[in-house]
Motif scaffolding. Structure first.
Motif, PDB file in Angstrom:
ATOM      1  N   THR A 189       0.843  -1.193   0.000  1.00  0.00           N
ATOM      2  CA  THR A 189       0.000   0.000   0.000  1.00  0.00           C
ATOM      3  C   THR A 189       0.875   1.237   0.000  1.00  0.00           C
ATOM      4  O   THR A 189       1.794   1.353   0.814  1.00  0.00           O
ATOM      5  CB  THR A 189      -0.898   0.008   1.253  1.00  0.00           C
ATOM      6  OG1 THR A 189      -1.658  -1.198   1.276  1.00  0.00           O
ATOM      7  CG2 THR A 189      -1.826   1.199   1.260  1.00  0.00           C
ATOM      8  N   VAL A 190       0.574   2.161  -0.918  1.00  0.00           N
ATOM      9  CA  VAL A 190       1.305   3.427  -1.002  1.00  0.00           C
ATOM     10  C   VAL A 190       0.300   4.537  -0.713  1.00  0.00           C
ATOM     11  O   VAL A 190      -0.720   4.652  -1.398  1.00  0.00           O
ATOM     12  CB  VAL A 190       1.931   3.620  -2.392  1.00  0.00           C
ATOM     13  CG1 VAL A 190       2.762   4.897  -2.436  1.00  0.00           C
ATOM     14  CG2 VAL A 190       2.778   2.411  -2.780  1.00  0.00           C
ATOM     15  N   VAL A 191       0.571   5.333   0.320  1.00  0.00           N
ATOM     16  CA  VAL A 191      -0.347   6.402   0.716  1.00  0.00           C
ATOM     17  C   VAL A 191       0.362   7.741   0.560  1.00  0.00           C
ATOM     18  O   VAL A 191       1.479   7.927   1.042  1.00  0.00           O
ATOM     19  CB  VAL A 191      -0.830   6.219   2.173  1.00  0.00           C
ATOM     20  CG1 VAL A 191      -1.749   7.364   2.578  1.00  0.00           C
ATOM     21  CG2 VAL A 191      -1.545   4.889   2.326  1.00  0.00           C
ATOM     22  N   LEU A 192      -0.302   8.655  -0.112  1.00  0.00           N
ATOM     23  CA  LEU A 192       0.230   9.985  -0.391  1.00  0.00           C
ATOM     24  C   LEU A 192      -0.603  11.003   0.378  1.00  0.00           C
ATOM     25  O   LEU A 192      -1.836  10.982   0.307  1.00  0.00           O
ATOM     26  CB  LEU A 192       0.121  10.231  -1.896  1.00  0.00           C
ATOM     27  CG  LEU A 192       0.813  11.409  -2.509  1.00  0.00           C
ATOM     28  CD1 LEU A 192       2.321  11.246  -2.361  1.00  0.00           C
ATOM     29  CD2 LEU A 192       0.455  11.502  -3.970  1.00  0.00           C
ATOM     30  N   SER A 193       0.050  11.889   1.114  1.00  0.00           N
ATOM     31  CA  SER A 193      -0.676  12.914   1.870  1.00  0.00           C
ATOM     32  C   SER A 193       0.144  14.194   1.881  1.00  0.00           C
ATOM     33  O   SER A 193       1.350  14.178   1.661  1.00  0.00           O
ATOM     34  CB  SER A 193      -0.955  12.446   3.303  1.00  0.00           C
ATOM     35  OG  SER A 193       0.272  12.234   3.980  1.00  0.00           O
ATOM     36  N   GLY A 194      -0.538  15.288   2.153  1.00  0.00           N
ATOM     37  CA  GLY A 194       0.149  16.572   2.237  1.00  0.00           C
ATOM     38  C   GLY A 194      -0.838  17.716   2.310  1.00  0.00           C
ATOM     39  O   GLY A 194      -2.027  17.546   2.048  1.00  0.00           O
ATOM     40  N   ARG A 195      -0.341  18.876   2.630  1.00  0.00           N
ATOM     41  CA  ARG A 195      -1.231  20.033   2.787  1.00  0.00           C
ATOM     42  C   ARG A 195      -1.684  20.601   1.449  1.00  0.00           C
ATOM     43  O   ARG A 195      -2.609  21.389   1.390  1.00  0.00           O
ATOM     44  CB  ARG A 195      -0.568  21.110   3.626  1.00  0.00           C
ATOM     45  CG  ARG A 195       0.715  21.593   3.051  1.00  0.00           C
ATOM     46  CD  ARG A 195       1.464  22.496   3.982  1.00  0.00           C
ATOM     47  NE  ARG A 195       2.741  22.725   3.345  1.00  0.00           N
ATOM     48  CZ  ARG A 195       3.333  23.882   3.275  1.00  0.00           C
ATOM     49  NH1 ARG A 195       2.801  24.913   3.841  1.00  0.00           N
ATOM     50  NH2 ARG A 195       4.473  24.004   2.652  1.00  0.00           N
ATOM     51  N   ASP A 196      -1.034  20.186   0.350  1.00  0.00           N
ATOM     52  CA  ASP A 196      -1.432  20.657  -0.975  1.00  0.00           C
ATOM     53  C   ASP A 196      -2.563  19.818  -1.572  1.00  0.00           C
ATOM     54  O   ASP A 196      -2.961  20.032  -2.709  1.00  0.00           O
ATOM     55  CB  ASP A 196      -0.227  20.639  -1.925  1.00  0.00           C
ATOM     56  CG  ASP A 196       0.846  21.608  -1.468  1.00  0.00           C
ATOM     57  OD1 ASP A 196       0.507  22.767  -1.165  1.00  0.00           O
ATOM     58  OD2 ASP A 196       2.018  21.200  -1.404  1.00  0.00           O
TER      59      ASP A 196
END
Length: 158
Positions: free
Chosen positions: A65-72
């Motif tokens: 599982t690859v999870v991408l997160s960020g304030r953008d």
């Protein structure tokens, strides 16, 4: 006929040949202008992210599982590595993201502040994952052969 009156049959008169050619040429030029100007106005406003997850022997790791997160980005996005260990995120707003890669048999991998550029794919390349030991509690299983009482169980009449 008078100045504002048309003679019978004038309603259906076709323009002369040179006027028709000029009109056709104008429509053709307008069509070509529209056809070639559309790419000028449709610019990319996003980027992409890709990578490949492999083990220490360079074998692809499927199902991570690859999870991408960020304030953008609002919330987070997830992907699962394919048979070749590849993952890809499309249409990401330009900015910085955190990437977390998880698999039950390997240690977690974290990237901080991965930069996504306008109209480009940021490639993390081959990512090597280290195996992790999973310690399980001891399991004891006991089995007894079932007792069958032939006197109380009727046998079929054949």
């Amino acid at each position: 006929p008078g100045q504002n009156q048309l003679a019978c049959g004038e309603i259906f008169k076709l323009p002369n040949n040179s006027a028709m050619k000029t009109t056709t040429t104008q429509f053709t030029l307008a069509g070509l202008f529209l056809l070639f100007s559309v790419p000028l106005f449709s610019q990319d406003i996003t980027g992409a992210l890709s990578g490949q997850l492999v083990d220490q022997e360079n074998h692809p790791i499927e199902g991570a599982t690859v999870v991408l997160s960020g304030r953008d980005m609002i919330g987070s996005r997830g992907a699962v590595t394919d048979l070749s260990g590849n993952f890809r995120f499309y249409a990401l707003p330009v900015g910085h993201y955190n990437v977390k890669i998880e698999h039950v048999s390997y240690t977690d991998i974290n990237y901080q502040s991965v930069n996504i550029n306008l109209g480009k794919t940021t490639d993390l390349g081959q990512i090597k994952a280290a195996s992790k030991e999973i310690l399980l509690k001891e399991v004891t299983y006991t089995w007894q052969e079932p007792v069958i009482d032939n006197t109380t169980c009727p046998s079929p009449d054949w």
